[in-house]
Design an enzyme around this catalytic site. Structure first.
Site, mmCIF file in Angstrom:
data_model
loop_
_atom_site.group_PDB
_atom_site.id
_atom_site.type_symbol
_atom_site.label_atom_id
_atom_site.label_comp_id
_atom_site.label_asym_id
_atom_site.label_seq_id
_atom_site.Cartn_x
_atom_site.Cartn_y
_atom_site.Cartn_z
ATOM 1 N N CYS B 325 -6.164 -2.434 -0.008
ATOM 2 C CA CYS B 325 -6.554 -0.409 -0.602
ATOM 3 C C CYS B 325 -6.088 -0.162 0.793
ATOM 4 O O CYS B 325 -6.541 1.396 0.560
ATOM 5 C CB CYS B 325 -7.943 -0.660 -0.095
ATOM 6 S SG CYS B 325 -8.747 -1.954 -1.599
ATOM 7 N N ASP B 326 -5.271 -0.370 1.781
ATOM 8 C CA ASP B 326 -5.157 1.083 2.831
ATOM 9 C C ASP B 326 -3.516 1.772 1.907
ATOM 10 O O ASP B 326 -2.541 0.683 1.516
ATOM 11 C CB ASP B 326 -4.353 -0.049 3.389
ATOM 12 C CG ASP B 326 -4.738 1.062 4.807
ATOM 13 O OD1 ASP B 326 -3.187 2.051 4.976
ATOM 14 O OD2 ASP B 326 -4.766 0.420 6.516
#
Lengths: 377, 377
Positions: B325-326
């Site tokens: 999710c970065d």
């Protein structure tokens, strides 16, 4: 640094590098956020720090959880979270992960593309889904927008498609970027969501949930707005755009809950002016670096505060680097750090506000350095 | 990809993401390097890949080892390397590490600053030491020079100081940068070393060793000079500058020995055009990313070659990203990759030349993803 951590470091002198987290402080932040946003359900972004001690405490406080992977879902379940309190919050999910999550009883999934929607329809039939919108990330120190989210127009199409595929088009989400320091970032995003909410209503879809994402900032080395300011801005924007017909609100804080609860204790390995002259740049090498936990210093984005035994003494401009042989393992060089001139190798120093996004970014053993140890107190 | 790896992947279909390394190929590269530089002693840069299977094979071939930490020294010893074949090659060493290495019998240490020299004099008395010079890193895809090495003038002072402190001022070293693609980078560096060699001789110090560092390039997705070209360039430069009085030569290859021996097998998790239009950028998300092994794609520096089951079919410009999710977990975006348009989620693809600097950069569990598995065959 909380008094509990200061006492722990002084008494235990744990081997460096290590992360010490005051779990009570996490609980205090959870309470502050609940107070600031009384109508919002808190889904802790597990990726910020998945330590069982943190997850268990948050379970006991009634928190829900935003999981990025099936691995994080398993960690939440192991900590006692029931499936109805877990959101599978990654728009990029393996089929095998969707199946396992659905089998566990997870019923809330995010998506932002056609292919993901088909995967969900096939492997989590009937599940509640929410569509992530791309919004501006201006004002965020760690932006996220390029990689995730879709347009208002396509989100509209996708929500209709979700219904046609037998899924429950339950909600809409956005993320204003991590360490977002401007309260009005939410205003613009909420306005967009509300517009889509209305359009979808006209198509017979009642969007019951708005996920406001995370991004609430913490104090690294400059002041940020108080969480109450964000609560106020969000509350006002929601009322302005949704009136009395407020949907359920979700927030996904990670950094906000855990960052300030943590302190990294590190050893100075070398202080040098490598050209040998007083005018040469001064380098301080620590026993923790970009590949052993401090990944968010990439591009010098997140700027930690240093605490040394020489605080208050004369300082000088310093380049701060990690212990590995890697040339990019430098934390602060373009914007140097003022550190005491008396600092010497062998001394311990602390990096404050390091409870989030440190322990898990750590490499398995780059350059032969073991992962930093963690202490939850 | 070697036939052995292709067969292994086809027959075993190991769970993704994983790294498969053909250890015989490492041995072949060791032989090629020995042939190209017959006078040089090879010190394998353990940091490139410290797998026991690789270390043990190199021990059996007579290699020596360049270790970045006490952890790597322990790994070399465990693989059967005797202390006389280990160099402690990090200019930044903890006192506790110097003491342990010295107690193990290690007698070769690098330094580039006054403080490090004092540490060595105190905790490794009488040891052979070599001073690292800063040299130009132009031509290298992964430069190293800012963080390490000192000036010619200060190196001179430090070598005299080493003698006065009771250490053995044994050698000089430099590093032209990792994945250095220009053979003449060595010429300029060797000229500098030779100049200092002469100056030190006038002061009564006989520098007996020149450490040429590593940096020999491998073929990622464009051709690089052959190792024989580097051997020739180095041999000619050494003869030109040192005449018949050649010092002992050391090289520290890491990438060159192991990169081409490795293949990462990964699964496509999602293919999307998130705006929903054919003109929107096409994203391919893999189950490996910058925080699960592909750290050297930072700044899109190292460009791996992709192999898919659709090779030869029509391709399109693609942004390649990791599964987390970065928002910064994107491998190639500025310079996009041509990937087959037929590629779909669930398919396996291979990243070639991934034997170096992949397994150890991998995070312990970022976003709940387990470290990639490793297979040495």
């Amino acid at each position: 640094m909380t008094p509990k951590i200061a006492r722990y470091l002084a008494e235990q002198q744990p081997a460096t590098p290590c992360l010490v987290v005051d779990v009570d402080h996490v609980a205090a932040r959870y309470a502050a956020l609940s107070d600031a946003l009384p109508l919002a359900h808190i889904y802790y972004a597990v990726k910020a720090n998945p330590a069982p001690q943190i997850l268990e405490r948050l379970v006991s406080l009634g928190s829900s959880f935003d999981a990025a992977s099936i691995g994080e879902i398993r960690q939440c379940v192991a900590a006692g979270a029931t499936p109805d309190r877990i959101s599978f919050g990654n728009t990029v999910k393996k089929v095998s992960s969707i199946r396992e999550a659905f089998a566990l009883g997870i019923d809330l999934f995010v998506f932002d593309s056609v292919e993901e929607l088909y995967k969900l329809a096939d492997h989590a039939p009937g599940a509640r889904v929410f569509c992530r919108l791309a919004v501006e990330n201006a004002g965020a120190d760690w932006p996220l927008s390029r990689k995730f989210g879709t347009t208002l127009k396509h989100a509209h199409e996708l929500m209709l498609m979700a219904r046609d595929l037998g899924l429950d088009p339950y909600g809409l989400s956005f993320h204003v970027g991590s360490q977002q320091t401007q309260t009005d970032a939410y205003e613009a995003a909420i306005a967009r969501v509300a517009m889509l909410h209305t359009d979808l209503k006209n198509d017979g879809i009642d969007v019951r949930m708005v996920n406001l994402g995370g991004g609430f900032p913490v104090r690294y080395n400059s002041d940020v707005p108080d969480i109450d300011d964000f609560g106020l801005a969000i509350g006002q924007a929601m009322t302005r755009h949704f009136g009395n017909d407020l949907p359920q609100m979700l927030v996904e804080p990670g950094r906000y809950l855990v960052a300030e609860a943590g302190v990294v204790s590190t050893e100075v390995v070398l202080v040098s002016r490598r050209g040998g002259k007083e005018t040469d740049p001064r380098w301080v090498y620590l026993d923790i670096g970009r590949f052993s936990g401090l990944a968010e210093t990439e591009g010098e984005a997140i700027r930690y505060t240093f605490r040394t035994d020489h605080d208050g003494e004369p300082t000088g401009e310093t380049i701060v680097a990690g212990p590995s042989c890697d040339g990019v393992d430098i934390m602060y060089e373009k914007r140097r750090v003022e550190l005491p001139l008396a600092l010497k190798s062998g001394e311990r120093i602390e990096l404050l506000t390091t409870g989030a996004y440190v322990s898990t970014y750590c490499s398995t053993g780059f350059n032969g350095f073991a992962p930093l140890s963690e202490h939850y107190i």
